[in-house]
Design an enzyme around this catalytic site. Structure first.
Site, PDB file in Angstrom:
ATOM      1  N   ALA A  46      41.342  48.157  37.833  1.00 32.83           N
ATOM      2  CA  ALA A  46      40.781  49.447  37.477  1.00 32.83           C
ATOM      3  C   ALA A  46      39.254  49.424  37.560  1.00 32.83           C
ATOM      4  CB  ALA A  46      41.218  49.828  36.062  1.00 32.83           C
ATOM      5  N   GLY A  91      44.599  46.269  35.662  1.00 32.43           N
ATOM      6  CA  GLY A  91      45.582  47.119  36.319  1.00 32.43           C
ATOM      7  C   GLY A  91      46.162  46.516  37.576  1.00 32.43           C
ATOM      8  N   GLU A  94      48.919  44.419  36.413  1.00 34.11           N
ATOM      9  CA  GLU A  94      49.984  45.288  35.903  1.00 34.11           C
ATOM     10  C   GLU A  94      50.797  45.859  37.062  1.00 34.11           C
ATOM     11  OE1 GLU A  94      48.692  47.124  31.675  1.00 34.11           O
ATOM     12  OE2 GLU A  94      47.355  47.647  33.338  1.00 34.11           O
ATOM     13  N   GLU A 115      41.738  42.829  29.711  1.00 31.64           N
ATOM     14  CA  GLU A 115      41.253  44.018  29.009  1.00 31.64           C
ATOM     15  C   GLU A 115      40.559  43.700  27.694  1.00 31.64           C
ATOM     16  OE1 GLU A 115      44.503  45.562  31.734  1.00 31.64           O
ATOM     17  OE2 GLU A 115      44.086  43.758  30.565  1.00 31.64           O
TER      18      GLU A 115
END
Length: 245
Positions: A46, A91, A94, A115
Protein backbone atom coordinates in the site's frame (compact mmCIF):
# COMPACT_ATOMS: atom_id res chain seq x y z
CA UNK A 1 -14.17 -28.33 -24.87
CA UNK A 2 -12.72 -26.40 -22.00
CA UNK A 3 -9.37 -25.04 -23.14
CA UNK A 4 -6.51 -25.16 -20.65
CA UNK A 5 -4.86 -21.84 -20.10
CA UNK A 6 -2.72 -19.99 -17.63
CA UNK A 7 -3.71 -16.35 -17.14
CA UNK A 8 -1.05 -14.06 -15.72
CA UNK A 9 -2.36 -10.99 -13.90
CA UNK A 10 0.23 -8.33 -13.19
CA UNK A 11 -0.97 -5.84 -10.59
CA UNK A 12 1.45 -2.93 -10.54
CA UNK A 13 -0.54 -0.96 -7.93
CA UNK A 14 -2.99 -3.35 -6.23
CA UNK A 15 -3.75 -0.85 -3.47
CA UNK A 16 -5.97 1.14 -5.85
CA UNK A 17 -9.09 -0.88 -4.99
CA UNK A 18 -11.39 0.01 -7.88
CA UNK A 19 -8.72 -0.48 -10.56
CA UNK A 20 -7.44 -3.69 -8.99
CA UNK A 21 -10.96 -4.99 -8.51
CA UNK A 22 -11.73 -4.63 -12.20
CA UNK A 23 -8.48 -6.39 -13.13
CA UNK A 24 -9.13 -9.27 -10.74
CA UNK A 25 -12.79 -9.72 -11.62
CA UNK A 26 -13.01 -9.00 -15.35
CA UNK A 27 -13.84 -12.24 -17.14
CA UNK A 28 -12.60 -14.20 -14.18
CA UNK A 29 -14.95 -16.07 -11.89
CA UNK A 30 -17.43 -16.89 -14.66
CA UNK A 31 -14.87 -17.69 -17.34
CA UNK A 32 -14.94 -21.47 -17.99
CA UNK A 33 -11.51 -21.38 -19.66
CA UNK A 34 -9.51 -20.11 -16.69
CA UNK A 35 -8.17 -23.08 -14.75
CA UNK A 36 -5.21 -21.46 -12.97
CA UNK A 37 -4.42 -17.80 -12.40
CA UNK A 38 -1.00 -16.42 -11.48
CA UNK A 39 -0.67 -13.01 -9.85
CA UNK A 40 2.69 -11.32 -10.09
CA UNK A 41 4.16 -7.89 -9.53
CA UNK A 42 7.65 -6.51 -8.86
CA UNK A 43 6.87 -4.42 -5.76
CA UNK A 44 3.56 -4.80 -3.97
CA UNK A 45 2.26 -2.85 -0.99
CA UNK A 46 0.00 0.00 0.00
CA UNK A 47 1.12 3.55 -0.80
CA UNK A 48 1.26 5.30 2.59
CA UNK A 49 1.92 8.67 0.95
CA UNK A 50 -1.47 8.46 -0.72
CA UNK A 51 -3.19 7.24 2.43
CA UNK A 52 -1.71 10.11 4.44
CA UNK A 53 -3.75 12.53 2.32
CA UNK A 54 -7.03 10.75 3.06
CA UNK A 55 -9.57 11.73 5.71
CA UNK A 56 -10.48 9.21 8.41
CA UNK A 57 -13.67 8.38 6.54
CA UNK A 58 -11.78 7.89 3.28
CA UNK A 59 -9.28 5.58 4.98
CA UNK A 60 -12.14 3.44 6.28
CA UNK A 61 -13.68 3.14 2.80
CA UNK A 62 -10.27 2.49 1.24
CA UNK A 63 -9.45 -0.39 3.59
CA UNK A 64 -12.93 -1.86 3.26
CA UNK A 65 -12.59 -1.96 -0.52
CA UNK A 66 -9.10 -3.42 -0.28
CA UNK A 67 -10.41 -6.11 2.07
CA UNK A 68 -13.15 -6.84 -0.44
CA UNK A 69 -10.58 -7.22 -3.21
CA UNK A 70 -8.61 -9.76 -1.16
CA UNK A 71 -11.83 -11.67 -0.45
CA UNK A 72 -12.58 -11.78 -4.18
CA UNK A 73 -9.14 -13.21 -4.89
CA UNK A 74 -9.56 -15.80 -2.12
CA UNK A 75 -12.98 -16.79 -3.48
CA UNK A 76 -11.76 -17.14 -7.08
CA UNK A 77 -12.96 -20.64 -8.09
CA UNK A 78 -9.75 -21.77 -9.83
CA UNK A 79 -6.36 -22.10 -8.09
CA UNK A 80 -4.41 -18.85 -7.72
CA UNK A 81 -0.63 -18.52 -7.38
CA UNK A 82 1.18 -15.45 -6.05
CA UNK A 83 4.67 -14.83 -7.44
CA UNK A 84 6.88 -12.54 -5.35
CA UNK A 85 10.12 -11.39 -6.96
CA UNK A 86 10.49 -8.12 -5.01
CA UNK A 87 8.85 -6.40 -2.08
CA UNK A 88 5.51 -7.69 -0.75
CA UNK A 89 4.98 -5.65 2.38
CA UNK A 90 1.70 -4.99 4.16
CA UNK A 91 -1.04 -5.13 1.54
CA UNK A 92 1.29 -6.90 -0.88
CA UNK A 93 1.65 -9.84 1.46
CA UNK A 94 -2.07 -9.75 2.25
CA UNK A 95 -2.70 -10.16 -1.48
CA UNK A 96 -0.33 -13.15 -1.57
CA UNK A 97 -2.05 -14.67 1.48
CA UNK A 98 -5.37 -14.48 -0.36
CA UNK A 99 -3.92 -16.78 -3.04
CA UNK A 100 -3.88 -20.56 -2.79
CA UNK A 101 -0.15 -20.96 -3.44
CA UNK A 102 2.85 -18.67 -3.09
CA UNK A 103 6.27 -18.62 -4.79
CA UNK A 104 9.09 -16.22 -3.89
CA UNK A 105 12.59 -15.39 -5.01
CA UNK A 106 14.90 -16.64 -2.27
CA UNK A 107 16.97 -13.47 -1.79
CA UNK A 108 15.29 -10.60 -3.65
CA UNK A 109 11.77 -11.14 -2.31
CA UNK A 110 11.07 -9.30 0.93
CA UNK A 111 7.72 -9.79 2.65
CA UNK A 112 6.04 -9.01 5.93
CA UNK A 113 3.01 -7.53 7.62
CA UNK A 114 4.87 -4.41 8.74
CA UNK A 115 1.83 -2.29 9.63
CA UNK A 116 2.68 -2.06 13.35
CA UNK A 117 5.94 -0.30 12.44
CA UNK A 118 3.80 2.46 10.86
CA UNK A 119 1.23 2.83 13.62
CA UNK A 120 -1.25 0.57 11.84
CA UNK A 121 -2.44 -3.01 11.92
CA UNK A 122 -3.16 -5.33 8.98
CA UNK A 123 -6.62 -4.48 7.67
CA UNK A 124 -7.04 -6.45 4.45
CA UNK A 125 -7.19 -9.95 5.90
CA UNK A 126 -3.67 -10.29 7.29
CA UNK A 127 -4.73 -10.87 10.90
CA UNK A 128 -6.98 -13.71 9.76
CA UNK A 129 -5.12 -15.39 6.93
CA UNK A 130 -1.60 -15.38 8.39
CA UNK A 131 -2.55 -17.39 11.53
CA UNK A 132 -4.48 -19.82 9.35
CA UNK A 133 -1.32 -20.24 7.29
CA UNK A 134 1.35 -20.37 10.00
CA UNK A 135 -0.48 -20.89 13.28
CA UNK A 136 -1.52 -18.35 15.90
CA UNK A 137 1.72 -17.95 17.88
CA UNK A 138 3.99 -17.44 14.89
CA UNK A 139 1.51 -15.10 13.19
CA UNK A 140 1.32 -12.99 16.33
CA UNK A 141 5.11 -12.79 16.51
CA UNK A 142 5.41 -11.65 12.89
CA UNK A 143 2.61 -9.09 13.19
CA UNK A 144 3.63 -7.76 16.61
CA UNK A 145 7.24 -7.27 15.49
CA UNK A 146 6.53 -6.19 11.91
CA UNK A 147 9.37 -8.50 10.88
CA UNK A 148 10.48 -8.71 7.26
CA UNK A 149 11.33 -12.09 5.74
CA UNK A 150 13.30 -13.12 2.69
CA UNK A 151 11.84 -15.67 0.33
CA UNK A 152 14.10 -18.37 1.78
CA UNK A 153 13.04 -17.53 5.34
CA UNK A 154 9.40 -17.50 4.32
CA UNK A 155 9.70 -20.97 2.83
CA UNK A 156 11.36 -22.28 5.98
CA UNK A 157 8.37 -21.07 7.98
CA UNK A 158 5.84 -22.47 5.51
CA UNK A 159 4.64 -19.05 4.35
CA UNK A 160 5.52 -19.78 0.71
CA UNK A 161 5.41 -23.09 -1.12
CA UNK A 162 8.62 -22.58 -3.08
CA UNK A 163 11.61 -20.23 -3.03
CA UNK A 164 13.85 -19.98 -6.07
CA UNK A 165 17.16 -18.38 -6.94
CA UNK A 166 16.64 -15.06 -8.72
CA UNK A 167 17.56 -14.78 -12.40
CA UNK A 168 19.05 -11.88 -14.35
CA UNK A 169 15.63 -10.73 -15.51
CA UNK A 170 14.34 -10.55 -11.94
CA UNK A 171 11.29 -12.74 -12.58
CA UNK A 172 12.34 -16.18 -11.37
CA UNK A 173 9.38 -16.52 -8.99
CA UNK A 174 6.97 -15.69 -11.78
CA UNK A 175 8.46 -18.37 -14.02
CA UNK A 176 8.32 -20.91 -11.18
CA UNK A 177 4.67 -19.98 -10.63
CA UNK A 178 3.96 -20.67 -14.30
CA UNK A 179 5.71 -24.04 -14.02
CA UNK A 180 3.55 -24.86 -11.02
CA UNK A 181 0.46 -23.83 -12.99
CA UNK A 182 1.53 -26.17 -15.78
CA UNK A 183 1.51 -29.03 -13.26
CA UNK A 184 -2.06 -28.21 -12.28
CA UNK A 185 -3.47 -27.62 -15.76
CA UNK A 186 -3.50 -31.28 -16.94
CA UNK A 187 -5.60 -32.36 -13.95
CA UNK A 188 -9.40 -32.62 -14.01
CA UNK A 189 -10.55 -28.99 -13.64
CA UNK A 190 -13.84 -29.74 -11.90
CA UNK A 191 -12.11 -32.01 -9.39
CA UNK A 192 -9.45 -29.35 -8.73
CA UNK A 193 -12.05 -26.65 -8.14
CA UNK A 194 -14.15 -28.86 -5.88
CA UNK A 195 -11.00 -29.82 -3.99
CA UNK A 196 -10.36 -26.11 -3.38
CA UNK A 197 -13.92 -25.66 -2.10
CA UNK A 198 -13.63 -28.66 0.22
CA UNK A 199 -10.33 -27.45 1.69
CA UNK A 200 -11.28 -23.79 2.05
CA UNK A 201 -14.68 -24.39 3.60
CA UNK A 202 -13.52 -27.35 5.62
CA UNK A 203 -10.79 -25.30 7.31
CA UNK A 204 -13.43 -22.99 8.79
CA UNK A 205 -15.40 -25.72 10.62
CA UNK A 206 -14.86 -28.73 12.88
CA UNK A 207 -13.59 -31.91 11.27
CA UNK A 208 -16.99 -33.67 11.31
CA UNK A 209 -18.54 -30.76 9.41
CA UNK A 210 -15.52 -30.73 7.14
CA UNK A 211 -16.08 -34.39 6.31
CA UNK A 212 -19.66 -33.55 5.36
CA UNK A 213 -18.43 -30.76 3.07
CA UNK A 214 -15.97 -33.16 1.46
CA UNK A 215 -18.80 -35.62 0.92
CA UNK A 216 -20.96 -33.01 -0.79
CA UNK A 217 -18.10 -31.96 -3.05
CA UNK A 218 -17.33 -35.58 -3.90
CA UNK A 219 -20.98 -36.18 -4.77
CA UNK A 220 -20.91 -33.24 -7.20
CA UNK A 221 -17.95 -34.81 -8.99
CA UNK A 222 -19.46 -38.27 -9.41
CA UNK A 223 -21.65 -37.47 -12.47
CA UNK A 224 -18.85 -35.72 -14.40
CA UNK A 225 -17.47 -37.00 -17.69
CA UNK A 226 -13.98 -36.35 -16.36
CA UNK A 227 -14.41 -38.91 -13.57
CA UNK A 228 -15.37 -41.58 -16.12
CA UNK A 229 -12.50 -40.50 -18.37
CA UNK A 230 -10.01 -40.78 -15.50
CA UNK A 231 -11.08 -44.35 -14.74
CA UNK A 232 -11.07 -45.31 -18.43
CA UNK A 233 -7.60 -43.85 -18.91
CA UNK A 234 -6.31 -45.81 -15.92
CA UNK A 235 -7.82 -49.03 -17.26
CA UNK A 236 -6.45 -48.44 -20.76
CA UNK A 237 -3.04 -47.32 -19.50
CA UNK A 238 -3.09 -43.95 -21.29
CA UNK A 239 -3.03 -40.28 -20.22
CA UNK A 240 -6.51 -38.96 -19.45
CA UNK A 241 -8.12 -36.34 -21.70
CA UNK A 242 -10.14 -34.16 -19.34
CA UNK A 243 -12.66 -31.74 -20.83
CA UNK A 244 -14.01 -29.98 -17.73
CA UNK A 245 -17.45 -31.61 -17.91
Amino acid sequence: MQRALTRALRLTRPWRPLQARSCASHGAAGDPEIQVRALAGPHQGADLKEREQMSEAEVGVFVQRLRGLMNEIAAFPAPTIAAMDGFALGGGLELALACDLRVAAASSAVMGLIETTRGLLPGAGGTQRLPRCLGVALAKELIFTGRRLSGAQAQALGLVNHSVAQNEEGNAAYHRARELAQEILPQAPIAVRLGKVAIDRGMEVDIASGMAIEGMCYAQNIPTRDRLEGMAAFREKRPPRFVGE
